[in-house]
Enzyme design. Structure first.
Site, PDB file in Angstrom:
ATOM      1  N   SER A  60     -20.934  43.184 -50.922  1.00 19.43           N
ATOM      2  CA  SER A  60     -22.050  42.457 -51.526  1.00 19.43           C
ATOM      3  C   SER A  60     -23.204  42.173 -50.568  1.00 19.43           C
ATOM      4  O   SER A  60     -24.305  41.889 -51.016  1.00 19.43           O
ATOM      5  CB  SER A  60     -21.545  41.154 -52.127  1.00 19.43           C
ATOM      6  OG  SER A  60     -21.049  40.317 -51.105  1.00 19.43           O
TER       7      SER A  60
ATOM      8  N   LYS B 236     -20.245  37.630 -63.404  1.00 15.61           N
ATOM      9  CA  LYS B 236     -21.440  38.313 -62.886  1.00 15.61           C
ATOM     10  C   LYS B 236     -22.106  39.105 -64.029  1.00 15.61           C
ATOM     11  O   LYS B 236     -22.743  38.499 -64.874  1.00 15.61           O
ATOM     12  CB  LYS B 236     -21.061  39.170 -61.682  1.00 15.61           C
ATOM     13  CG  LYS B 236     -20.678  38.276 -60.492  1.00 15.61           C
ATOM     14  CD  LYS B 236     -20.433  39.025 -59.203  1.00 15.61           C
ATOM     15  CE  LYS B 236     -20.300  38.044 -58.057  1.00 15.61           C
ATOM     16  NZ  LYS B 236     -18.977  37.991 -57.438  1.00 15.61           N
TER      17      LYS B 236
ATOM     18  N   HIS C  77     -18.601  43.089 -58.347  1.00 12.65           N
ATOM     19  CA  HIS C  77     -20.040  43.412 -58.300  1.00 12.65           C
ATOM     20  C   HIS C  77     -20.367  44.749 -58.966  1.00 12.65           C
ATOM     21  O   HIS C  77     -21.420  45.327 -58.684  1.00 12.65           O
ATOM     22  CB  HIS C  77     -20.542  43.441 -56.850  1.00 12.65           C
ATOM     23  CG  HIS C  77     -20.943  42.100 -56.321  1.00 12.65           C
ATOM     24  ND1 HIS C  77     -22.073  41.428 -56.752  1.00 12.65           N
ATOM     25  CD2 HIS C  77     -20.351  41.289 -55.427  1.00 12.65           C
ATOM     26  CE1 HIS C  77     -22.165  40.273 -56.124  1.00 12.65           C
ATOM     27  NE2 HIS C  77     -21.132  40.157 -55.320  1.00 12.65           N
TER      28      HIS C  77
HETATM   29  C1  LIG Z   1     -17.911  37.025 -57.038  1.00 16.87           C
HETATM   30  C2  LIG Z   1     -16.689  37.633 -56.498  1.00 16.87           C
HETATM   31  C3  LIG Z   1     -15.442  37.026 -56.670  1.00 16.87           C
HETATM   32  C4  LIG Z   1     -15.283  35.668 -57.296  1.00 16.87           C
HETATM   33  O1  LIG Z   1     -15.358  35.745 -58.676  1.00 16.87           O
HETATM   34  P1  LIG Z   1     -15.246  34.390 -59.513  1.00 16.87           P
HETATM   35  O2  LIG Z   1     -14.836  34.842 -60.869  1.00 16.87           O
HETATM   36  O3  LIG Z   1     -16.579  33.745 -59.466  1.00 16.87           O
HETATM   37  O4  LIG Z   1     -14.195  33.562 -58.858  1.00 16.87           O
HETATM   38  C5  LIG Z   1     -14.329  37.688 -56.208  1.00 16.87           C
HETATM   39  N1  LIG Z   1     -14.438  38.885 -55.577  1.00 16.87           N
HETATM   40  C6  LIG Z   1     -15.621  39.475 -55.377  1.00 16.87           C
HETATM   41  C7  LIG Z   1     -15.681  40.793 -54.695  1.00 16.87           C
HETATM   42  C8  LIG Z   1     -16.789  38.868 -55.828  1.00 16.87           C
HETATM   43  O5  LIG Z   1     -17.960  39.447 -55.620  1.00 16.87           O
END
Ligand SMILES: *Cc1c(COP(=O)(O)O)cnc(C)c1O
Length: 408
Positions: free
Chosen positions: A197, A256, A225
């Site tokens: 990310s 997301k 992502h």
């Molecule tokens: C955003 C993200 C998470 C966390 O996800 P949530 O559902 O907000 O807990 C986990 N792993 C990765 C790679 C992320 O980018």
């Protein structure tokens, strides 16, 4: 008793402020979108919120305030109420939870899926349930914090390879042969984010799957992502690399691209999901997803399935931003993802540019050490399908203006 601890905590908080890494939150007073109103920062009076263009949300498909998702959530509130007031296995499983699990499996092409309250929880449960002390977990050094924490909960051998470095991954796979007095690991799993990310770089899943085959290892991809927009049908980085059926375990978030509310999942082979339902602690001991979130997420999957329009818009927007920024002479990290880092190298400079961007009505975030390596400070821009061509030109002009202001 607390007096002493209060002093300690205040000292530690001051040290965070002194290091310049104190995170002040801005309050958004509108729905999450490409255009929001936000307070200038800190604990502010919400009447001070000003309109800004938002280029730092994970709202890739612009679904966070989509009318169809809101309608689905309202319908669920009317028909299924507000909350489940139970974990799944006691009395927290609704028919729509099962439907969402089926829909995620269908979307990803997996045998089964299990929902969690978040992807953080999915990653917190998946390792402990499947990997014990005879096993080996090989993890990319840039993996998300939730993967790191989930892996720490196991008694497995833990190995870390350099970011996307296949020679180093091979070396670590070789190392596992020494485990258990030379008998090798009972199970080995290679763990990677689908997209890193901070860079927007994709993990080389085709090469990772080849190595997994060669060494008899499983592959786990956290595609948070990418799920919903990478790949031909939006099924994520495994689809993008043509290795969907070679990835054993998928984890991801609904927080997301798929509406941005909350919720996560583990998807994959039937027995793996079955084992998680029996033993994953965040599944067994944390509340079931709210019906409104379940219903709206099903609708998000419908939208992704029905049309490639939003995905296309997202990638067109990313391409336009890349082209315009390059024309204006900015240094970008190469890539194909909607995360586009604009490199400034110097941490203080990146921070000042981000502040100037906000003064110019654009909300972006600067990242510096320790989140990224020293000397690689950047502003991470995240495109959304909800951005218009005018929005993108406005952010480019704000970058130009902010850079000019630095030079004068
Ligand atoms: C955003 C993200 C998470 C966390 O996800 P949530 O559902 O907000 O807990 C986990 N792993 C990765 C790679 C992320 O980018």
């Amino acid at each position: 008793m607390y007096t002493e601890i209060k002093q300690q905590l205040n000292d530690e908080l001051q040290a965070i402020r002194d290091a310049g890494t104190f995170k002040a939150e801005r309050a958004i007073t509108t729905p999450q979108s490409s255009h929001v109103k936000a307070t200038p920062g800190g604990v502010e009076d919400s009447s001070k919120a000003e309109p800004v263009l938002n280029f730092c949300a994970n709202n890739y498909l612009g679904l966070a305030d989509h009318p169809k998702l809101i309608e689905a959530a309202k319908r669920a509130l009317d028909e299924r109420g507000f909350g489940m007031a139970s974990v799944r296995f006691i009395c927290g499983t609704g028919d729509r939870h099962l439907e969402l699990e089926r829909r995620v499996s269908e979307f990803l092409g997996t045998e089964d899926t299990i929902l969690f309250a978040s992807c953080f929880d999915a990653n917190g449960g998946v390792f402990q349930s499947l990997f014990g002390k005879e096993d080996a977990i090989i993890s990319d050094e840039l993996n998300h914090a939730s993967l790191i924490d989930g892996i720490r909960l196991t008694k497995s051998a833990r190995l870390r390879y350099r970011n996307a470095d296949m020679a180093d991954l091979r070396a670590k796979l070789e190392e596992t042969k020494q485990l258990n007095d030379g008998k090798g690991a009972r199970r080995t799993v290679i763990v990677t984010d689908g997209v890193f990310s901070m860079d927007g770089y994709l993990a080389p899943l085709d090469e990772i799957c080849d190595l997994a085959d060669e060494f008899g290892a499983l592959v786990l991809v956290d595609d948070s992502h990418a799920v919903g927009f990478m790949g031909e049908t939006g099924a994520g980085t495994p689809e993008h690399f043509g290795v969907s059926d070679r990835v054993d375990i998928y984890t991801g978030t609904f927080g997301k691209a798929l509406g941005g509310a909350s919720g996560g999942y583990v998807a994959g082979r039937k027995e793996i999901v079955e084992m998680l339902r029996q033993t994953a602690r965040p599944y067994l001991f944390s509340n079931s997803l709210a019906p409104s979130i379940v219903e709206a997420t099903i609708t998000a999957l419908d939208l992704v399935k029905e049309s490639s329009e939003l995905r296309q818009q997202l990638f067109d927007n990313a391409a336009l931003f890349r082209r315009r920024m390059s024309e204006e002479g900015f240094e970008l990290l190469e890539g194909e993802h909607a995360i586009i880092p604009v490199m400034f190298h110097d941490a203080a400079l990146a921070g000042r540019i981000a502040d100037r961007m906000l003064e110019n009505g654009v909300y972006v975030t600067a990242f510096s050490f320790p989140v990224v390596p020293r000397g690689e400070a950047r502003i991470r821009v995240q495109l959304s399908a909800a951005h218009s061509a005018q929005d993108i030109e406005k952010v480019v002009q704000a970058f130009v203006k902010s850079r000019d202001a630095e030079q004068h």
